[in-house]
Design an enzyme around this catalytic site. Structure first.
Site, PDB file in Angstrom:
ATOM      1  N   GLY A 193       0.763  -1.227   0.169  1.00  0.00           N
ATOM      2  CA  GLY A 193      -0.018   0.035  -0.083  1.00  0.00           C
ATOM      3  C   GLY A 193       0.689   1.350  -0.045  1.00  0.00           C
ATOM      4  CB  ALA A 194       0.993   4.270  -1.978  1.00  0.00           C
ATOM      5  CD  GLN A 216      -3.539  -7.109  -3.362  1.00  0.00           C
ATOM      6  OE1 GLN A 216      -4.131  -7.800  -4.051  1.00  0.00           O
ATOM      7  NE2 GLN A 216      -2.193  -6.602  -3.692  1.00  0.00           N
ATOM      8  CG  ASP A 236      -0.599   1.993  -5.735  1.00  0.00           C
ATOM      9  OD1 ASP A 236      -1.672   1.773  -5.978  1.00  0.00           O
ATOM     10  OD2 ASP A 236       0.078   1.595  -4.971  1.00  0.00           O
TER      11      ASP A 236
HETATM   12  C1  LIG Z   1      -3.593   3.673  -0.142  1.00  0.00           C
HETATM   13  S1  LIG Z   1      -2.623   2.940  -1.217  1.00  0.00           S
HETATM   14  C2  LIG Z   1      -3.143   1.342  -1.692  1.00  0.00           C
HETATM   15  C3  LIG Z   1      -2.726   0.924  -2.975  1.00  0.00           C
HETATM   16  O1  LIG Z   1      -1.880  -0.060  -2.893  1.00  0.00           O
HETATM   17  C4  LIG Z   1      -2.066  -1.000  -3.488  1.00  0.00           C
HETATM   18  O2  LIG Z   1      -1.377  -1.855  -4.331  1.00  0.00           O
HETATM   19  P1  LIG Z   1      -0.468  -3.094  -3.383  1.00  0.00           P
HETATM   20  O3  LIG Z   1      -1.316  -3.869  -2.660  1.00  0.00           O
HETATM   21  O4  LIG Z   1       0.119  -3.750  -4.749  1.00  0.00           O
HETATM   22  O5  LIG Z   1       0.528  -2.211  -2.805  1.00  0.00           O
HETATM   23  C5  LIG Z   1      -3.532  -0.871  -4.282  1.00  0.00           C
HETATM   24  O6  LIG Z   1      -3.213  -0.537  -5.453  1.00  0.00           O
HETATM   25  C6  LIG Z   1      -4.055   0.332  -3.236  1.00  0.00           C
HETATM   26  O7  LIG Z   1      -5.194   0.985  -3.993  1.00  0.00           O
END
Ligand SMILES: CSC[C@H]1O[C@H](OP(=O)(O)O)[C@H](O)[C@@H]1O
Length: 357
Positions: free
Chosen positions: A54-55, A203, A244
């Protein structure tokens, strides 16, 4: 009282043991397991394997990680110290390419190191320590403010849909897309929240449904391919998603499938809001085509979360981890400074000018 996921810090600095402590998100929702990471290689791997993801959470992890990499270096030679700092920063920056918060946080840490570069190495170390803590604490306030602005966009009892996890598990406390949901829960809004499972790493199913259900919210888990039916049935009043990286024109990179959700919502006249801390806005990129899109191992698609194979051996696989939603499909971008609409570049510039003042 049994500990719930909401009682666990997604990402934090263990001052006493000099460790980055995270919830191992690859074990959720079946096991709540905390990891205490003291070396930069383990921190890099935790980001790469989405043990922390998560960013915003990636940014906080990198800030704490680069501080931990520097805190025990014994030298009074500032040139040597900064050389070692840059090496640690550049290493962590290779963990994942899309979430701009990773680079934003590392750049912030570097700026602090140079700002205190006239002092002693010990003073720079303490400045790095304070900045890492500050970046983590700021996220709580930024996401709460995003939640307040986003809450003004919907009514009590609204049907909301979200994709992937932009929740507490992607940040420090409120999350971004889930911030209005948590604040709405506090205020008794009674939202009906539909969560896309979010193939391939689930997720939504594993993380968002878990954290929102733990908070006592009305959560309905759906498969990604059910979004059209749910919207056609009139169950969704608004879509809230995270991001992201947001380009200057408002094109937004978010979890793969977000652009499909936005296109279907657009067809049904349902507003789509991207919840974006300004740390996720990258004004250096003019449009979404310039956003680097991470591609991950095909095993994430062919293996059901590493438990059993669910596709023929040797099948060709394409696994882009994110996609870009065109700004034309985005009703508004909710930042900590308020809701922004077209023309995005001009609106973002006004926000950044206000932020500097
Ligand atoms: C609040 S940013 C969360 C954002 O990050 C996730 O990607 P990942 O699980 O691959 O880190 C996803 O794009 C979420 O929206």
């Amino acid at each position: 009282m049994r500990k719930t996921i909401l009682d666990c810090d997604t990402v934090t600095l263990d001052e006493e043991n000099g460790a980055l402590v995270i919830v191992d998100q690859t074990q959720l929702p079946n096991r709540i397991e905390m990891l205490s990471l003291t070396n930069i290689e383990d921190i890099w791997e935790a980001i790469y394997l989405l043990k922390v993801r998560g960013a915003p959470a990636i940014g906080v992890s990198a800030a704490i990680g680069v501080y931990l990499a520097m805190k025990d270096i014994q030298t009074e030679d500032m040139g040597l110290f900064m050389k070692r700092f840059k090496k640690a920063k550049e290493y962590l920056a290779t963990s994942r390419p899309t979430a701009v918060n990773l680079f934003w946080a590392l750049d912030r840490m570097e700026a602090v190191a140079y700002k205190h570069g006239e002092g002693s190495v010990e003073e720079v170390k303490e400045a790095l320590h304070q900045e890492a803590v500050r970046i983590r604490e700021e996220d709580i306030e930024v996401c709460r403010r995003i939640g307040e602005h986003a809450l003004s966009l919907v009514q009590p009892q609204a049907g909301l849909l979200t994709h992937c996890n932009a929740g507490k598990l992607a940040a420090v406390k409120y999350g971004t897309a889930t911030a209005p949901m948590y604040l709405g829960q506090e205020k008794g809004y009674g939202f009906h929240i539909y969560v896309d499972e979010t193939r391939p790493l689930l997720q939504g199913a594993r993380l968002t449904a878990f954290e929102l259900q733990s908070a006592g919210m009305d959560v309905t888990l759906i498969c990604d391919n059910m979004v059209g039916a749910v919207m056609k049935k009139g169950l969704i009043d608004a879509v809230f998603v995270g991001c992201d990286r947001v380009a200057a024109n408002g094109d937004t990179a978010n979890k793969i499938g977000t652009s499909v959700v936005a296109a279907v919502a657009h067809y049904y006249g349902i507003p789509v809001y991207v919840c974006a801390p300004t740390s996720t806005i990258d004004m250096a990129l003019s449009c979404g085509a310039e956003i680097p899109i991470e591609e991950r191992s095909g095993d994430e698609i062919t293996e059901m979360w590493y438990e059993k194979r669910m596709a023929p051996q040797g099948v060709k696989v394409y696994n882009p981890c994110f996609d870009v939603t065109d700004h034309e499909l985005i009703t508004g971008i909710v930042t900590e400074y308020g809701v922004v609409q077209e023309p995005y570049e001009e609106s973002f510039q006004k926000i950044f000018q206000k932020a500097i003042l």
